[in-house]
Design a protein around this motif. Structure first.
Motif, short mmCIF file in Angstrom:
data_model
loop_
_atom_site.label_atom_id
_atom_site.label_comp_id
_atom_site.label_asym_id
_atom_site.label_seq_id
_atom_site.Cartn_x
_atom_site.Cartn_y
_atom_site.Cartn_z
N ALA A 182 -0.57 -0.53 3.37
CA ALA A 182 0.15 -0.35 2.11
C ALA A 182 1.36 0.57 2.29
O ALA A 182 2.36 0.44 1.58
CB ALA A 182 -0.79 0.21 1.05
N LYS A 186 5.07 -4.32 2.19
CA LYS A 186 5.11 -4.60 0.76
C LYS A 186 3.84 -5.36 0.37
O LYS A 186 3.57 -6.45 0.88
CB LYS A 186 6.34 -5.44 0.42
CG LYS A 186 6.41 -5.85 -1.04
CD LYS A 186 7.53 -6.86 -1.27
CE LYS A 186 7.52 -7.36 -2.70
NZ LYS A 186 8.54 -8.41 -2.92
N LEU A 187 3.08 -4.80 -0.55
CA LEU A 187 1.85 -5.42 -1.03
C LEU A 187 1.84 -5.45 -2.55
O LEU A 187 2.47 -4.61 -3.21
CB LEU A 187 0.63 -4.64 -0.53
CG LEU A 187 0.36 -4.67 0.97
CD1 LEU A 187 -0.64 -3.59 1.35
CD2 LEU A 187 -0.14 -6.04 1.41
N ALA A 188 1.09 -6.41 -3.10
CA ALA A 188 0.97 -6.47 -4.56
C ALA A 188 -0.10 -5.52 -5.07
O ALA A 188 -0.04 -5.06 -6.22
CB ALA A 188 0.64 -7.90 -4.98
N GLY A 189 -1.09 -5.22 -4.23
CA GLY A 189 -2.17 -4.34 -4.66
C GLY A 189 -3.05 -3.92 -3.50
O GLY A 189 -3.01 -4.51 -2.41
N SER A 230 3.34 3.58 -3.53
CA SER A 230 3.50 3.27 -4.95
C SER A 230 2.75 2.00 -5.37
O SER A 230 2.74 1.64 -6.54
CB SER A 230 4.99 3.11 -5.29
OG SER A 230 5.56 2.08 -4.50
N THR A 231 2.12 1.33 -4.43
CA THR A 231 1.40 0.08 -4.72
C THR A 231 0.19 0.37 -5.61
O THR A 231 -0.55 1.32 -5.37
CB THR A 231 0.90 -0.56 -3.40
OG1 THR A 231 1.99 -0.65 -2.50
CG2 THR A 231 0.32 -1.93 -3.65
#
Length: 297
Positions: A182, A186-189, A230-231
């Motif tokens: 993370a 770049k990750l969504a969650g 910030s994810t």
């Protein structure tokens, strides 16, 4: 009288010398014993952290026959190590959302495929660490972190994966791998199961008489980078976890830089949390919120 006093004084001096000799011997024995324990811990720490579970080709064939839409995956890393695992097609979408799973320190990740029906609509990637399953090589924090980035990069560029909807999920040891990914990608969650603030802190609590930070080779210091991430994240901790007590998860969550939440799963332990009430419901509610938030962007 003088002779008697002299002899008494000599006896006292001899006694004092004997006592000093005994004390010296005891101190030396304690120091040697302490250093022996430190040496044993230093040279055996890898085998305590990485309890690799292997597979035979025959076992892999059985696993493949048990699940539909489950594809064996072999990835060759930049240093020519072959990693082995599975890609589960669990979504009907042409560009599917994806969960990348990293397991515990004694986990062979094919077990996670059994839970695919609890994650309907999400494709799943589960690749064994180096030295686990059929994966080659030797595990270490550095190697596992680099491999995690490579696994992400390999799937993020696939045409059948929606790279805006990639979630990382890490359990126990794997929570540290998930946190690292993370931080780097770049990750969504992020989904963390029985996570820790750092392996160093967990070990120090168990071995209070030795300064663990001075000799640990694989600290997995998640809390150090947590404020920079910030994810969105959800953490799930087992109420009765004695291996990684919930307080370690709470400390990590409190330092997280993005939106975050924690669920303490009641009446569960480290290895039974997935059977607890509300465990899968919490994960799926988090996934739904992630998808909804992406729609509004």
């Amino acid at each position: 009288m003088i002779i008697r006093d002299y002899l008494s004084l000599r006896k006292l001096e001899v006694l004092i010398l004997k006592i000093k000799s005994i004390i010296r011997a005891v101190v030396i024995s304690i120091v040697i014993g302490y250093m022996s324990i430190v040496c044993i811990l230093y040279f055996s720490q890898d085998s305590m952290i990485f309890i690799n579970q292997t597979l035979t080709n025959a076992e892999v064939k059985i696993i493949n026959s048990q699940f539909e839409n489950c594809e064996e995956v072999r990835i060759t890393t930049t240093d020519n190590i072959k990693l082995h695992g599975w890609y589960v097609k669990n979504s009907e979408l042409k560009k599917a959302p994806l969960i990348i799973y990293f397991g515990g320190n004694a986990e062979e990740v094919s077990n996670f495929i059994h839970y695919k029906d609890s994650l309907k609509g999400w494709d799943i990637v589960a690749i064994n660490y180096r030295g686990y399953g059929l994966s080659e090589g030797k595990p270490s924090e550095k190697n596992i972190f680099k491999d995690a980035e490579y696994i992400y990069d390999s799937f993020a560029k696939r045409s059948d994966i929606d790279n805006n909807k990639i979630i990382v999920m890490g359990r126990s040891l794997g929570s540290g791998v998930a946190v690292h990914l993370a931080y780097e990608r770049k990750l969504a969650g992020v989904i963390l199961v029985t996570p820790y603030d750092s392996i160093t802190k967990v070990a120090q609590e168990e071995i209070s008489y030795i300064p663990v930070s001075l000799f640990i080779k694989n600290p997995f210091d998640s809390i150090k980078i947590a404020p920079k991430i910030s994810t969105p994240m959800i953490a799930l901790a087992a109420e009765n976890d004695t291996f990684i007590p919930p307080k370690h998860a709470i400390k990590l969550v409190e330092k997280w830089g993005g939106s975050h939440e924690i669920k303490i799963v009641k009446n569960t332990e480290h290895n039974t949390i997935q059977n607890g009430e509300g465990y899968w419901e919490s994960i799926n509610e988090f996934l739904i919120r992630i998808v909804e938030s992406l729609k509004s962007e």
